[in-house]
Design an enzyme around this catalytic site. Structure first.
Site, PDB file in Angstrom:
ATOM      1  N   CYS A   1     -20.231   1.313  -9.154  1.00 10.30           N
ATOM      2  CA  CYS A   1     -19.848   1.823 -10.473  1.00 10.30           C
ATOM      3  C   CYS A   1     -20.482   3.173 -10.757  1.00 10.30           C
ATOM      4  CB  CYS A   1     -20.347   0.874 -11.567  1.00 10.30           C
ATOM      5  SG  CYS A   1     -19.429  -0.653 -11.700  1.00 10.30           S
TER       6      CYS A   1
ATOM      7  N   CYS B   1     -14.399   1.435 -14.121  1.00  6.02           N
ATOM      8  CA  CYS B   1     -14.881   2.815 -14.304  1.00  6.02           C
ATOM      9  C   CYS B   1     -14.345   3.765 -13.231  1.00  6.02           C
ATOM     10  CB  CYS B   1     -16.405   2.849 -14.349  1.00  6.02           C
ATOM     11  SG  CYS B   1     -17.207   2.362 -12.814  1.00  6.02           S
TER      12      CYS B   1
HETATM   13 ZN    ZN Z   1     -17.607  -0.013 -13.121  1.00 11.56          ZN
END
Ligand code: ZN
Length: 199
Positions: free
Chosen positions: A43, A77
């Site tokens: 992420c 994300c």
């Molecule tokens: Zn993420």
């Protein structure tokens, strides 16, 4: 016996990186990526997904390195997304300068805020804008000062301070250099114009 590569030891988050992860701090996006061993996903620091346990987190400098270690990009994300193109990056920089021209804005400070090196900022900004970040900042300051001179009765020293130039004589020199007039001349001219319009 088959040859096995010795595994590279994982890089653990620093306290600063860990805080960024916990606070979903987007200011750190692009500076590092974190992967979670238990989920196999990596992420951006700003990801709003549930915070992992610290002992499961590994830090990578780029999406490519996380992918090379067999981690998959997070769907939420989208950390594998390309870096901002230079134009977008420079636009962010001009917005930052427009918001903060009243503060001292050394190159290092700009660099820290948008997470680039001063050298890269200087070069990229100059290439796209045709002026350095410092020159651009001065232009914004003088623009704002012109506005204050014609729309307020603030003394020159206060106008200077309001646009981040605490040395009034430096301010006057710079003002004259960029507008061809001293601050007082500029203000008087605008008053004369107004008087003419009023007649
Ligand atoms: Zn993420």
């Amino acid at each position: 016996m088959p040859h096995t590569k010795s595994p590279i030891p994982p890089v653990l988050p620093t306290q600063e990186q860990w805080d960024a992860i916990i606070q979903n701090d987007s200011a750190y996006d692009g500076t590092f990526f974190y992967a979670v061993k238990t989920t196999g996903i990596y992420c951006r620091p700003s990801c709003k997904s549930k915070p992992p346990l610290q002992q499961h987190v590994e830090i990578f400098p780029s999406p490519d390195r996380a992918a090379a270690a067999q981690f998959r990009p997070c769907k939420r994300c989208k950390p594998e997304g390309r870096q901002l193109p230079d134009e977008e990056w420079v636009l962010q920089l001009t917005e930052l300068i427009q918001q903060r021209y009243a503060e001292p804005l050394p190159l290092q400070e700009l660099a820290d805020r948008i997470h680039g090196s001063p050298y890269h900022i200087q070069r990229t900004f100059s290439r796209i804008m045709g002026t350095t970040p410092a020159e651009y900042t001065q232009q914004i300051r003088i623009q704002q000062a012109s506005r204050l001179l014609t729309t307020t009765k603030l003394p020159i020293t206060e106008v200077a301070a309001a646009v981040g130039l605490t040395n009034a004589s430096h301010f006057s020199t710079l003002f004259r250099k960029l507008t061809g007039k001293t601050p007082t001349e500029y203000r008087n001219l605008s008053l004369e114009k107004e008087a003419l319009l009023d007649e």
